[in-house]
Write a protein that holds these residues in place. Sequence first.
Motif, short mmCIF file in Angstrom:
data_model
loop_
_atom_site.label_atom_id
_atom_site.label_comp_id
_atom_site.label_asym_id
_atom_site.label_seq_id
_atom_site.Cartn_x
_atom_site.Cartn_y
_atom_site.Cartn_z
N HIS A 77 0.81 -1.22 0.00
CA HIS A 77 0.00 0.00 0.00
C HIS A 77 0.85 1.27 0.00
CE1 HIS A 77 -3.46 -2.55 0.46
NE2 HIS A 77 -2.88 -3.14 1.49
N ASP A 78 2.03 1.20 0.56
CA ASP A 78 2.91 2.36 0.63
C ASP A 78 3.53 2.63 -0.74
OD1 ASP A 78 4.63 4.32 2.17
OD2 ASP A 78 6.16 3.00 1.30
N SER A 81 7.21 1.81 -1.09
CA SER A 81 7.41 0.36 -1.18
C SER A 81 7.06 -0.15 -2.57
CB SER A 81 6.55 -0.36 -0.13
OG SER A 81 6.98 -0.01 1.17
N GLY A 137 1.40 8.64 -5.47
CA GLY A 137 2.37 9.29 -4.57
C GLY A 137 2.21 10.79 -4.52
N GLU A 140 -0.98 11.68 -2.52
CA GLU A 140 -0.75 11.51 -1.09
C GLU A 140 0.23 12.56 -0.55
OE1 GLU A 140 0.59 7.51 -0.39
OE2 GLU A 140 -1.29 6.63 -1.08
N ARG A 142 3.42 12.57 -1.09
CA ARG A 142 4.69 11.92 -0.77
C ARG A 142 5.72 12.09 -1.87
NH1 ARG A 142 4.27 6.56 1.91
NH2 ARG A 142 6.20 7.30 2.84
N LYS A 192 10.92 12.32 -3.90
CA LYS A 192 10.14 12.49 -2.68
C LYS A 192 9.87 13.97 -2.40
CE LYS A 192 14.01 12.39 0.53
NZ LYS A 192 14.69 11.64 1.54
#
Length: 195
Positions: A77-78, A81, A137, A140, A142, A192
């Motif tokens: 889910h991450d 990852s 990403g 979110e 992130r 990121k």
Amino acid sequence: MSKKDLKRQQIIQAAAEVFGNSNFQNAIISEIAQKANVAEGTLYQYFKNKEDLFFSIPAQKTEEFCEEFNLHLQGIHDVFSKVRKLIWYYLYFFKTNPAYARSLMLEMRVSKGFVRSETYGRIKAFTDKVLEIIKEGQEEGRFRNDVGVYAIRELILGVLEYRVTRWLLKEEKYDLIEHYDEICDLIFNGIKSSQ
């Protein structure tokens, strides 16, 4: 699987071996036919020409790659990852399929006919999945939002394609996954979010 499908598969497997051990220019149709245990004319019942046969080889392998990649993402889910799994699986898959890697990276991707091939369509499904992960990403917060999703995808896939290509050009003398953590760190530092 029908007899016709089996015969086609037999020809593709023989062609993969011949093209993988040679290159497109030097591969000979008669050698492929001999390896497939069919008459040379039979090849032309399944494929228009040498290029059509060449581009048909990785279509199945590419589909296998996409299916397995989706399985590897199950339960993750991450988004970091997911990208980490993408990097590992990409390198692992090509490490364990060097003939496919040679054909795809060193010959097909640089051919104008490649974008019209069945393989290209299947690779696009994979690159669309990468875009989906990047968008997730960004949504979110992130991954960086100041850089477009296509640029991030180019960064990730560009690093991976370069790594595989260099490995092939160096005749696979080192472990393709050897610097996996460094590659992940490099990519993560580029994508990121600073928030």
